[in-house]
Design an enzyme around this catalytic site. Structure first.
Site, PDB file in Angstrom:
ATOM      1  N   SER A  29       0.826  -1.209   0.000  1.00 17.67           N
ATOM      2  CA  SER A  29       0.000   0.000   0.000  1.00 17.67           C
ATOM      3  C   SER A  29       0.859   1.257   0.000  1.00 17.67           C
ATOM      4  O   SER A  29       1.868   1.340   0.705  1.00 17.67           O
ATOM      5  CB  SER A  29      -0.905  -0.008   1.233  1.00 17.67           C
ATOM      6  OG  SER A  29      -1.674   1.162   1.274  1.00 17.67           O
ATOM      7  N   GLY A  80       0.954  11.689   4.296  1.00 22.16           N
ATOM      8  CA  GLY A  80      -0.192  12.159   5.079  1.00 22.16           C
ATOM      9  C   GLY A  80      -1.539  11.779   4.481  1.00 22.16           C
ATOM     10  O   GLY A  80      -2.474  12.577   4.465  1.00 22.16           O
ATOM     11  N   CYS A 138      -0.774   4.229  10.232  1.00 12.97           N
ATOM     12  CA  CYS A 138      -0.081   5.297   9.501  1.00 12.97           C
ATOM     13  C   CYS A 138       0.629   6.202  10.503  1.00 12.97           C
ATOM     14  O   CYS A 138      -0.003   6.724  11.423  1.00 12.97           O
ATOM     15  CB  CYS A 138      -1.065   6.117   8.671  1.00 12.97           C
ATOM     16  SG  CYS A 138      -0.255   7.556   7.924  1.00 12.97           S
ATOM     17  N   ASN A 201       3.975  -1.707   8.998  1.00 15.64           N
ATOM     18  CA  ASN A 201       3.985  -0.363   8.421  1.00 15.64           C
ATOM     19  C   ASN A 201       5.370   0.243   8.655  1.00 15.64           C
ATOM     20  O   ASN A 201       6.265  -0.400   9.213  1.00 15.64           O
ATOM     21  CB  ASN A 201       2.890   0.491   9.059  1.00 15.64           C
ATOM     22  CG  ASN A 201       2.350   1.564   8.112  1.00 15.64           C
ATOM     23  OD1 ASN A 201       3.125   2.200   7.391  1.00 15.64           O
ATOM     24  ND2 ASN A 201       1.051   1.762   8.117  1.00 15.64           N
TER      25      ASN A 201
HETATM   26  O1  RRO Z   1       0.163   8.384   3.620  1.00 15.24           O
HETATM   27  C1  RRO Z   1       1.122   8.222   4.387  1.00 15.24           C
HETATM   28  O2  RRO Z   1       1.791   9.192   4.792  1.00 15.24           O
HETATM   29  C2  RRO Z   1       1.534   6.916   4.884  1.00 15.24           C
HETATM   30  C3  RRO Z   1       0.643   5.923   5.257  1.00 15.24           C
HETATM   31 BR1  RRO Z   1      -1.192   6.070   4.980  1.00 15.24          BR
HETATM   32  C4  RRO Z   1       1.116   4.732   5.859  1.00 15.24           C
HETATM   33  O3  RRO Z   1       0.397   3.807   6.224  1.00 15.24           O
HETATM   34  N1  RRO Z   1       2.463   4.622   6.035  1.00 15.24           N
HETATM   35  C5  RRO Z   1       3.319   5.596   5.645  1.00 15.24           C
HETATM   36  O4  RRO Z   1       4.537   5.435   5.826  1.00 15.24           O
HETATM   37  N2  RRO Z   1       2.840   6.722   5.076  1.00 15.24           N
END
Ligand code: RRO
Length: 325
Positions: A29, A80, A138, A201
């Site tokens: 992701s 973010g 996140c 993550n």
């Molecule tokens: O969008 C992000 O800043 C982000 C997400 Br959603 C996540 O799950 N892990 C990350 O390192 N960045």
């Protein structure tokens, strides 16, 4: 070991929850939006699944720039949760994947239990979705209190709500390594109904520019990914598999090669996600699949499933898998 052309004949099939998938290699992701940008570089239908960028209820522009920094053997991001929101995702991104026969593991993120539940309800029955990844980890949110994966009770509340909103769909909880005891969080998610766990993550990090004397990222902190975090990720998979051997694990964190992926499988993962590697090599997930098959064949495995958790077994002098072809 028989081989077709240059390719070893290994049974690489595995499952997401109880859903069969032909390859244990998925995208990760956040590293390729909803997968469309990778299409010129690899056959997306041959992957286990494309794991989409975490989607929220509403569109979001994310954190201020700069929001990426290089680090030793890795990178730091503070995106973010930028994204189009669930309406656009359901109207455009998911139908595009479904129209091409690409399996989608849809990642969702929210700021409250209710938001997660609403997202799950919106996705119920969506064509092309084979699994849900619930991003409760996140690092780039306004407060650490929003990182549900740092508290077993908060993590369980999200997973219970999502699982009851999406019966029949495998639900994976994405965990953070930034906790004292990741096994307690994993157990709470599974007891709340999670079918599997995505491990891990990014780690919360910070880089300071010694010219400007200030943090490089506008948001100051960011999520660290890439090979630098691989030993942390393998350790987390190892600990969780040891405590919860029946729970399917999707392992990730700095996988660049088939041998990296093999470490995760041997630690107990049934599948892996390839993320940061695609920035340098967009065909990396396909390459990792073939390299992993070859590495398994070289160690005498006929099936990927036979290697899952293998490193937990006591070594034996008659162990056929110690022979390198
Ligand atoms: O969008 C992000 O800043 C982000 C997400 Br959603 C996540 O799950 N892990 C990350 O390192 N960045």
């Amino acid at each position: 070991m028989t081989a077709a052309g240059n390719r070893p004949m290994i049974d690489m099939s595995t499952q997401l929850g109880r859903t069969p998938i032909p390859s244990p290699v998925l995208t990760a992701s956040g590293c390729a939006a909803a997968g469309r940008e990778l299409e010129p570089f690899l056959d997306l239908t041959a992957l286990g699944a494309v794991v989409t960028k975490s989607v929220l209820l509403r569109p979001r522009s994310g954190r201020p720039t700069p929001r990426m920094a290089e680090t030793p053997s890795g990178m730091l991001n503070s995106i973010g949760l930028q994204g189009p929101g669930i309406d656009a995702f359901l109207a455009t991104d998911l139908p595009w994947l479904a129209s091409r026969g690409v399996r989608a593991m849809v990642s969702i993120a929210g700021g409250s239990v209710e938001e997660y539940a609403e997202l799950a309800a919106r996705l119920r029955g969506a064509r092309g979705m084979v699994a849900l990844e619930v991003n409760i980890s996140c690092p780039n949110v306004e407060s650490r209190g929003e990182v549900f994966a740092c508290d077993p009770g908060a993590a369980a509340a999200v997973l219970a709500a999502v699982c009851s909103a999406t019966p029949g769909v495998p639900v994976y909880a994405k965990l953070s390594p930034d906790v004292t005891d990741i096994v307690s969080i994993a157990r709470a998610c599974v007891e709340a109904g999670a079918d599997g766990l995505s491990v891990i993550n990014t780690l919360l990090g910070l880089v300071i520019d010694t010219d400007t004397l200030r943090p490089v990222l506008a948001a100051e902190t960011g999520g660290l990914s890439g090979p630098a975090i691989r030993p942390v990720a393998v350790r987390c998979v190892w600990q969780i598999h040891k405590a919860l051997p029946e729970t399917p694990i999707l392992g990730m964190g700095g996988i660049m090669t088939g041998h990296d992926a093999l470490q995760f499988i041997l630690a107990g993962a049934r599948a892996v996600s390839v993320g940061t590697a695609v920035f340098g090599d967009p065909s990396a997930p396909e390459r990792v699949h073939h390299e992993l098959a070859r590495a398994l064949a070289n160690k005498g495995f006929a099936r990927l499933s036979d290697a899952v958790g293998y490193a937990h077994r006591a070594a034996s002098s008659t162990d056929v898998h110690q022979v390198t072809a």
